[in-house]
Write a protein that holds these residues in place. Structure first.
Motif, PDB file in Angstrom:
ATOM      1  N   GLY A   1      17.078  13.868   4.115  1.00 43.48           N
ATOM      2  CA  GLY A   1      16.343  14.370   5.267  1.00 43.48           C
ATOM      3  C   GLY A   1      15.372  13.366   5.862  1.00 43.48           C
ATOM      4  N   ARG A   2      14.958  13.652   7.070  1.00 47.97           N
ATOM      5  CA  ARG A   2      14.112  12.734   7.819  1.00 47.97           C
ATOM      6  C   ARG A   2      12.677  12.711   7.296  1.00 47.97           C
ATOM      7  NH1 ARG A   2      16.614  11.452  12.655  1.00 47.97           N
ATOM      8  NH2 ARG A   2      14.692  11.377  13.862  1.00 47.97           N
ATOM      9  N   ARG A   3      12.179  13.847   6.786  1.00 50.77           N
ATOM     10  CA  ARG A   3      10.825  13.873   6.239  1.00 50.77           C
ATOM     11  C   ARG A   3      10.705  12.946   5.039  1.00 50.77           C
ATOM     12  NH1 ARG A   3       6.567  14.264   8.418  1.00 50.77           N
ATOM     13  NH2 ARG A   3       6.124  12.411   7.212  1.00 50.77           N
ATOM     14  N   THR A   4      11.684  13.026   4.152  1.00 52.65           N
ATOM     15  CA  THR A   4      11.690  12.151   2.983  1.00 52.65           C
ATOM     16  C   THR A   4      11.807  10.694   3.395  1.00 52.65           C
ATOM     17  OG1 THR A   4      12.679  13.859   1.576  1.00 52.65           O
ATOM     18  CG2 THR A   4      12.950  11.583   0.865  1.00 52.65           C
ATOM     19  N   THR A   5      12.622  10.428   4.400  1.00 50.18           N
ATOM     20  CA  THR A   5      12.787   9.052   4.873  1.00 50.18           C
ATOM     21  C   THR A   5      11.471   8.497   5.396  1.00 50.18           C
ATOM     22  OG1 THR A   5      15.090   9.510   5.476  1.00 50.18           O
ATOM     23  CG2 THR A   5      14.071   7.562   6.447  1.00 50.18           C
ATOM     24  N   ARG A   6      10.723   9.306   6.125  1.00 53.29           N
ATOM     25  CA  ARG A   6       9.432   8.861   6.648  1.00 53.29           C
ATOM     26  C   ARG A   6       8.470   8.512   5.503  1.00 53.29           C
ATOM     27  NH1 ARG A   6       9.088  10.054  12.095  1.00 53.29           N
ATOM     28  NH2 ARG A   6      10.732  11.443  12.851  1.00 53.29           N
ATOM     29  N   THR A   7       8.496   9.309   4.455  1.00 52.37           N
ATOM     30  CA  THR A   7       7.639   9.032   3.300  1.00 52.37           C
ATOM     31  C   THR A   7       8.063   7.734   2.614  1.00 52.37           C
ATOM     32  OG1 THR A   7       7.256  11.397   2.946  1.00 52.37           O
ATOM     33  CG2 THR A   7       6.824   9.918   1.090  1.00 52.37           C
ATOM     34  N   HIS A   8       9.369   7.534   2.472  1.00 50.64           N
ATOM     35  CA  HIS A   8       9.871   6.302   1.852  1.00 50.64           C
ATOM     36  C   HIS A   8       9.475   5.074   2.664  1.00 50.64           C
ATOM     37  CE1 HIS A   8      12.126   8.764  -0.933  1.00 50.64           C
ATOM     38  NE2 HIS A   8      12.696   7.704  -1.465  1.00 50.64           N
ATOM     39  N   ILE A   9       9.534   5.178   3.977  1.00 49.22           N
ATOM     40  CA  ILE A   9       9.136   4.051   4.825  1.00 49.22           C
ATOM     41  C   ILE A   9       7.682   3.676   4.556  1.00 49.22           C
ATOM     42  CG2 ILE A   9       8.628   3.376   7.219  1.00 49.22           C
ATOM     43  CD1 ILE A   9      11.151   4.858   8.069  1.00 49.22           C
ATOM     44  N   LEU A  10       6.814   4.677   4.469  1.00 48.55           N
ATOM     45  CA  LEU A  10       5.395   4.410   4.226  1.00 48.55           C
ATOM     46  C   LEU A  10       5.178   3.776   2.852  1.00 48.55           C
ATOM     47  CD1 LEU A  10       2.434   4.634   5.046  1.00 48.55           C
ATOM     48  CD2 LEU A  10       2.431   6.967   4.129  1.00 48.55           C
ATOM     49  N   VAL A  11       5.823   4.309   1.833  1.00 47.75           N
ATOM     50  CA  VAL A  11       5.642   3.781   0.475  1.00 47.75           C
ATOM     51  C   VAL A  11       6.114   2.335   0.385  1.00 47.75           C
ATOM     52  CG1 VAL A  11       6.381   3.987  -1.932  1.00 47.75           C
ATOM     53  CG2 VAL A  11       5.750   6.040  -0.637  1.00 47.75           C
ATOM     54  N   TYR A  12       7.310   2.059   0.917  1.00 44.46           N
ATOM     55  CA  TYR A  12       7.833   0.693   0.854  1.00 44.46           C
ATOM     56  C   TYR A  12       6.995  -0.264   1.687  1.00 44.46           C
ATOM     57  CZ  TYR A  12      12.079   1.213  -1.916  1.00 44.46           C
ATOM     58  OH  TYR A  12      12.953   1.388  -2.955  1.00 44.46           O
ATOM     59  N   THR A  13       6.443   0.212   2.795  1.00 40.90           N
ATOM     60  CA  THR A  13       5.606  -0.650   3.624  1.00 40.90           C
ATOM     61  C   THR A  13       4.315  -1.013   2.903  1.00 40.90           C
ATOM     62  OG1 THR A  13       6.506   0.318   5.656  1.00 40.90           O
ATOM     63  CG2 THR A  13       4.414  -0.845   5.842  1.00 40.90           C
ATOM     64  N   ILE A  14       3.742  -0.070   2.164  1.00 42.89           N
ATOM     65  CA  ILE A  14       2.540  -0.357   1.375  1.00 42.89           C
ATOM     66  C   ILE A  14       2.844  -1.404   0.305  1.00 42.89           C
ATOM     67  CG2 ILE A  14       0.905   0.613  -0.275  1.00 42.89           C
ATOM     68  CD1 ILE A  14       1.108   3.265   1.296  1.00 42.89           C
ATOM     69  N   LEU A  15       3.954  -1.225  -0.400  1.00 44.80           N
ATOM     70  CA  LEU A  15       4.347  -2.198  -1.430  1.00 44.80           C
ATOM     71  C   LEU A  15       4.639  -3.565  -0.811  1.00 44.80           C
ATOM     72  CD1 LEU A  15       6.736   0.064  -3.558  1.00 44.80           C
ATOM     73  CD2 LEU A  15       4.392  -0.620  -4.114  1.00 44.80           C
ATOM     74  N   LEU A  16       5.306  -3.550   0.339  1.00 45.06           N
ATOM     75  CA  LEU A  16       5.627  -4.796   1.035  1.00 45.06           C
ATOM     76  C   LEU A  16       4.354  -5.524   1.447  1.00 45.06           C
ATOM     77  CD1 LEU A  16       7.540  -6.770   2.513  1.00 45.06           C
ATOM     78  CD2 LEU A  16       7.542  -5.158   4.445  1.00 45.06           C
ATOM     79  N   ALA A  17       3.379  -4.796   1.964  1.00 46.70           N
ATOM     80  CA  ALA A  17       2.130  -5.414   2.410  1.00 46.70           C
ATOM     81  C   ALA A  17       1.423  -6.116   1.259  1.00 46.70           C
ATOM     82  CB  ALA A  17       1.218  -4.359   3.027  1.00 46.70           C
ATOM     83  N   GLY A  18       1.392  -5.465   0.091  1.00 45.74           N
ATOM     84  CA  GLY A  18       0.767  -6.083  -1.068  1.00 45.74           C
ATOM     85  C   GLY A  18       1.469  -7.368  -1.479  1.00 45.74           C
ATOM     86  N   LEU A  19       2.797  -7.330  -1.472  1.00 47.81           N
ATOM     87  CA  LEU A  19       3.584  -8.513  -1.827  1.00 47.81           C
ATOM     88  C   LEU A  19       3.391  -9.631  -0.811  1.00 47.81           C
ATOM     89  CD1 LEU A  19       5.879  -9.973  -3.416  1.00 47.81           C
ATOM     90  CD2 LEU A  19       7.487  -8.808  -1.891  1.00 47.81           C
ATOM     91  N   ALA A  20       3.497  -9.299   0.473  1.00 49.94           N
ATOM     92  CA  ALA A  20       3.433 -10.310   1.527  1.00 49.94           C
ATOM     93  C   ALA A  20       2.072 -10.998   1.568  1.00 49.94           C
ATOM     94  CB  ALA A  20       3.748  -9.667   2.881  1.00 49.94           C
ATOM     95  N   VAL A  21       1.006 -10.220   1.522  1.00 45.83           N
ATOM     96  CA  VAL A  21      -0.331 -10.810   1.554  1.00 45.83           C
ATOM     97  C   VAL A  21      -0.598 -11.584   0.264  1.00 45.83           C
ATOM     98  CG1 VAL A  21      -2.805 -10.321   1.650  1.00 45.83           C
ATOM     99  CG2 VAL A  21      -1.225  -9.080   3.147  1.00 45.83           C
ATOM    100  N   GLY A  22      -0.173 -11.037  -0.865  1.00 46.37           N
ATOM    101  CA  GLY A  22      -0.356 -11.728  -2.137  1.00 46.37           C
ATOM    102  C   GLY A  22       0.335 -13.079  -2.171  1.00 46.37           C
ATOM    103  N   ALA A  23       1.499 -13.187  -1.517  1.00 43.99           N
ATOM    104  CA  ALA A  23       2.228 -14.455  -1.474  1.00 43.99           C
ATOM    105  C   ALA A  23       1.430 -15.535  -0.758  1.00 43.99           C
ATOM    106  CB  ALA A  23       3.581 -14.264  -0.786  1.00 43.99           C
ATOM    107  N   GLY A  24       0.471 -15.119   0.064  1.00 48.22           N
ATOM    108  CA  GLY A  24      -0.347 -16.082   0.778  1.00 48.22           C
ATOM    109  C   GLY A  24      -1.224 -16.923  -0.131  1.00 48.22           C
ATOM    110  N   PHE A  25      -1.459 -16.469  -1.371  1.00 50.17           N
ATOM    111  CA  PHE A  25      -2.299 -17.203  -2.315  1.00 50.17           C
ATOM    112  C   PHE A  25      -1.469 -18.044  -3.289  1.00 50.17           C
ATOM    113  CE2 PHE A  25      -4.673 -13.451  -0.965  1.00 50.17           C
ATOM    114  CZ  PHE A  25      -5.867 -14.029  -0.554  1.00 50.17           C
ATOM    115  N   THR A  26      -0.157 -18.129  -3.054  1.00 52.88           N
ATOM    116  CA  THR A  26       0.729 -18.920  -3.912  1.00 52.88           C
ATOM    117  C   THR A  26       1.051 -20.251  -3.245  1.00 52.88           C
ATOM    118  OG1 THR A  26       2.806 -18.062  -2.991  1.00 52.88           O
ATOM    119  CG2 THR A  26       1.725 -16.745  -4.709  1.00 52.88           C
ATOM    120  N   ALA A  27       1.958 -20.992  -3.858  1.00 54.43           N
ATOM    121  CA  ALA A  27       2.310 -22.324  -3.361  1.00 54.43           C
ATOM    122  C   ALA A  27       3.005 -22.294  -2.004  1.00 54.43           C
ATOM    123  CB  ALA A  27       3.198 -23.035  -4.384  1.00 54.43           C
TER     124      ALA A  27
END
Length: 315
Positions: free
Chosen positions: A216-242
């Motif tokens: 369903g679309r409601r679940t998909t919207r929740t998954h988008i938010l969760v993955y985006t939060i995880l992605l943001a942490g990874l992407a910004v964290g990579a900024g402090f690496t080589a």
């Protein structure tokens, strides 16, 4: 390829296939992402590379990516014919036969793997072969039609090009290219789920178990938010690496702030909102996701190119 694809071809050709039809089999828009991320991986690697070797490496990686696209279109001809987004592709449109697509895909796969191994090293050739196999067999033939996790697991194939580019130069694995792989891997689900929200009828008509169809679309919207939060942490964290640096960090923080706001807006909406404005928010998030990945990798590339002048990275 199923009977439906054979029946589609049996309707006859609309016109004789041209170069553009065969080139379209290679999915040039997808190939552009493969080329760019592989180029970033190659140029970010901590070793010099001869321009001709670098050119050949990117060329053969691109050919391998195109080969994967042709084999994907060969297998998916039946569902492509039922989706508005894909029904004009060369095979369902009747301009190229499935047999031609299969022959082109297999030939280019073998050619690209062998030539990359000869031009750079065996490990790079192996990784390209694995990427083609994973995209065609694991994702296209198996996952795409069997599980709503198709995009999540199958995203690994599209995430590997920067690793291949890096290994083509160094001949060995490292943490840095795997961070680039992880960035693409985590970006893929929200990118495609946003597309599914405004193209859901296509997946239903084709019988593809996208998350919007199975949960369903409601679940998909929740998954988008969760993955985006995880992605943001990874992407910004990579900024402090080589592979990061001040420029990358500024770009990443700004992009992820926009991405998080977009995901939150999608999560807050219901279907009445989407119907009222024609999925405007979802479409805007999808367009932003395209810029998101290219700008992140552009920032990684800029940091790598500035390092010889003492300006890139944290050193």
């Amino acid at each position: 390829m199923t009977d439906a694809s054979i029946n589609t071809q049996a309707k006859g050709f609309e016109r004789e296939a041209g170069f553009g039809d065969y080139f379209a089999l290679l999915k040039p828009r997808v190939m552009s992402l493969v080329v760019f991320t592989a180029l970033v991986g190659l140029l970010a690697a901590p070793a010099p590379v001869h321009p001709m070797i670098g050119f050949c490496a990117i060329l053969f990686i691109a050919v391998g990516g195109g080969a994967s696209g042709a084999l994907n279109m060969w297998w998916d001809a039946d569902i492509d014919a039922r989706m508005r987004r894909t029904k004009k592709r060369p095979i369902p449109a009747g301009r190229v036969t499935g047999g031609e697509a299969l022959a082109i895909g297999l030939t280019l796969s073998g050619f690209s793997v062998v030539m990359l191994a000869l031009a750079t090293n065996i490990l790079a050739g192996f990784l390209l072969a694995f990427t083609i196999f994973f995209y065609v067999v694991i994702y296209t033939i198996w996952l795409k039609r069997s599980t709503p996790q198709n995009i999540v697991i199958g995203g690994l194939a599209g995430a590997l090009p920067p690793l291949i580019g890096w290994v083509a130069v160094t001949g060995e694995m490292a943490v840095e290219p795997w961070l680039m792989v992880a960035l693409i891997f985590m970006w893929t689900p929200p990118h495609f789920w946003a597309l599914a929200l405004f193209m859901n009828s296509d997946y239903e008509d084709a019988g593809v178990p996208m998350l919007t169809v199975t949960h369903g679309r409601r679940t998909t919207r929740t998954h988008i938010l969760v993955y985006t939060i995880l992605l943001a942490g990874l992407a910004v964290g990579a900024g402090f690496t080589a592979i990061g640096g001040p420029l990358y960090l500024v770009v990443s923080v700004a992009l992820n702030a926009l991405f998080l706001v977009g995901a939150l807006r999608i999560w807050r909406r219901d279907e009445r909102d989407s119907l009222a404005d024609g999925c405007a928010v979802e479409k805007r998030f999808f367009r932003l996701s395209l810029a998101y990945l290219f700008l992140h990798f552009g920032a990684i590339l800029a940091e790598a190119l500035l390092k010889p002048f003492g300006l890139g990275g944290w050193a």
